[in-house]
Design an enzyme around this catalytic site. Structure first.
Site, PDB file in Angstrom:
ATOM      1  N   LYS A  53      53.064  34.823 -32.203  1.00  0.00           N
ATOM      2  CA  LYS A  53      53.969  35.758 -31.516  1.00  0.00           C
ATOM      3  C   LYS A  53      53.757  35.664 -30.015  1.00  0.00           C
ATOM      4  O   LYS A  53      54.719  35.602 -29.245  1.00  0.00           O
ATOM      5  CB  LYS A  53      53.733  37.198 -32.004  1.00  0.00           C
ATOM      6  N   GLN A  97      50.176  45.184 -35.558  1.00  0.00           N
ATOM      7  CA  GLN A  97      50.116  44.256 -36.681  1.00  0.00           C
ATOM      8  C   GLN A  97      49.573  44.952 -37.934  1.00  0.00           C
ATOM      9  O   GLN A  97      48.524  45.585 -37.896  1.00  0.00           O
ATOM     10  CB  GLN A  97      49.212  43.066 -36.295  1.00  0.00           C
ATOM     11  N   ASP A 120      59.610  46.565 -34.332  1.00  0.00           N
ATOM     12  CA  ASP A 120      59.515  46.259 -35.761  1.00  0.00           C
ATOM     13  C   ASP A 120      60.507  47.096 -36.566  1.00  0.00           C
ATOM     14  O   ASP A 120      60.774  46.811 -37.729  1.00  0.00           O
ATOM     15  CB  ASP A 120      58.084  46.576 -36.258  1.00  0.00           C
TER      16      ASP A 120
END
Ligand code: NDP
Length: 294
Positions: A53, A97, A120
């Site tokens: 990422k 995460q 997200d």
């Protein structure tokens, strides 16, 4: 002939568009979108994701922030890090995460992220906005699936879609997205009766179960478009391992009109959509119409 949907090439195009929009934001508005990724602990798979990422964020011309915290980080310490990123004007997107260590309440952490920076799309407000048709951040994996479906089929209106799996990160948001496209949506799961029969009714079949090659060719309606979200590592006869999806790719050949392979299908699209969401979030935070960058 079954078309193999090339997620790698598609993701490349999405990243090119992101890089173009980032350059335009810099030139027209002196803004560089920033994405912060928070990693708690040392899960090797998570470390690989976070590294990828970071690399792709920088490659798109964006500002990449990584916050690596030890596995014994307390809930309060993590909340403090999230609050600081919420207040940081150079950070437009925040991703924590998952999975988090067990002593941490993941829902509380996700819901502490500013809704506008929740790239997200897991914040409760964004989930509600997605289902109610408001302006939301859309979870990256389902967003990537939708982009590929729209590219393959154009208008999805009236199509019968079956989503295999009802998780909060894939199945449910995928259902909301396809409903918004006026598909007739069925969500199947481990208690669904006559599963093969239900799958065979679908013009669009999305498999997100985490069961290697569970969906066989005879479960697929001839001419259907199949999106395989599953990522499963299996052992091969020679003692090595390889990745397979939730769909038996071989037996789907000649039945499906098009299918995403594993690897090289949905996977690459997920990070590309994360970058895309970060640009969308930056534009919204600064009241800039994204189309004006084109
Ligand atoms: P979850 O384990 O959270 O959910 C799995 C779903 O599948 C559940 O709803 C479960 O039903 C259902 N299910 C499990 N077994 C069966 C069965 N035998 N018959 C019918 N339904 C079944 O998984 P995720 O949604 O997180 O992930 C699914 C897959 O997608 C995994 O392989 C994961 O690695 C992959 N993935 C890939 C991503 C990418 O970027 N490509 C991103 C995210 C996930 P029930 O609810 O009844 O238990």
């Amino acid at each position: 002939m079954t078309t193999r949907i090339d997620g790698k090439a598609f993701a490349e195009r999405v990243r090119e568009q992101v890089a173009h929009d980032v350059a335009a934001l810099q030139a027209q508005h002196q803004l560089t979108p920033g994405l912060a990724v928070v990693l708690v602990g040392e899960d090797p798979a998570s470390e690989v994701y976070v590294r990828n990422k970071g690399k792709q964020t920088a490659a798109a011309g964006m500002h990449s922030v990584e916050r690596k915290l030890p596995a014994n980080t307390s809930q309060d310490e993590l909340m403090t890090v999230v609050a600081a990123l919420n207040d940081d004007p150079t950070v437009n997107g925040i991703l924590v995460q998952l999975p988090l260590p067990e002593h941490i309440d993941a829902d509380a952490v996700i819901n502490a992220i500013s809704q506008a920076k929740d790239v997200d799309g897991f914040h409760l407000t964004n989930i509600g906005m997605l289902w109610s048709g408001g302006e939301s951040m859309v979870p990256c994996t389902p967003l990537g699936c939708l982009m590929m479906l729209r590219d393959q089929l154009g208008d999805l209106s009236g199509k019968r879609a079956l989503i295999l799996g009802r998780s909060n990160i894939v199945g449910k948001p995928m259902a909301a997205l396809l409903l918004a496209q006026s598909c007739t949506v069925t969500i199947a799961h481990s208690r669904t009766l006559d599963l093969a029969e239900r799958c065979r009714e679908a013009d669009i079949l999305i498999a997100a179960v985490g069961r290697p090659e569970m969906v066989k060719g005879e479960w697929i309606k001839p001419g259907a478009v199949v999106i395989d979200v599953g990522i499963n590592r299996i052992e091969t006869a020679d003692g090595k391992t390889r990745l397979v999806g939730d769909v038996d790719f071989e037996s789907a050949q000649g039945v499906a009109d098009a299918i995403t392979p594993v690897p090289g299908g949905v996977g690459p699209m997920t990070i590309a959509c994360l970058l895309d969401n970060t640009v969308t979030a930056t534009c919204r935070q600064h009241q800039i119409a994204r189309e004006s960058l084109r």
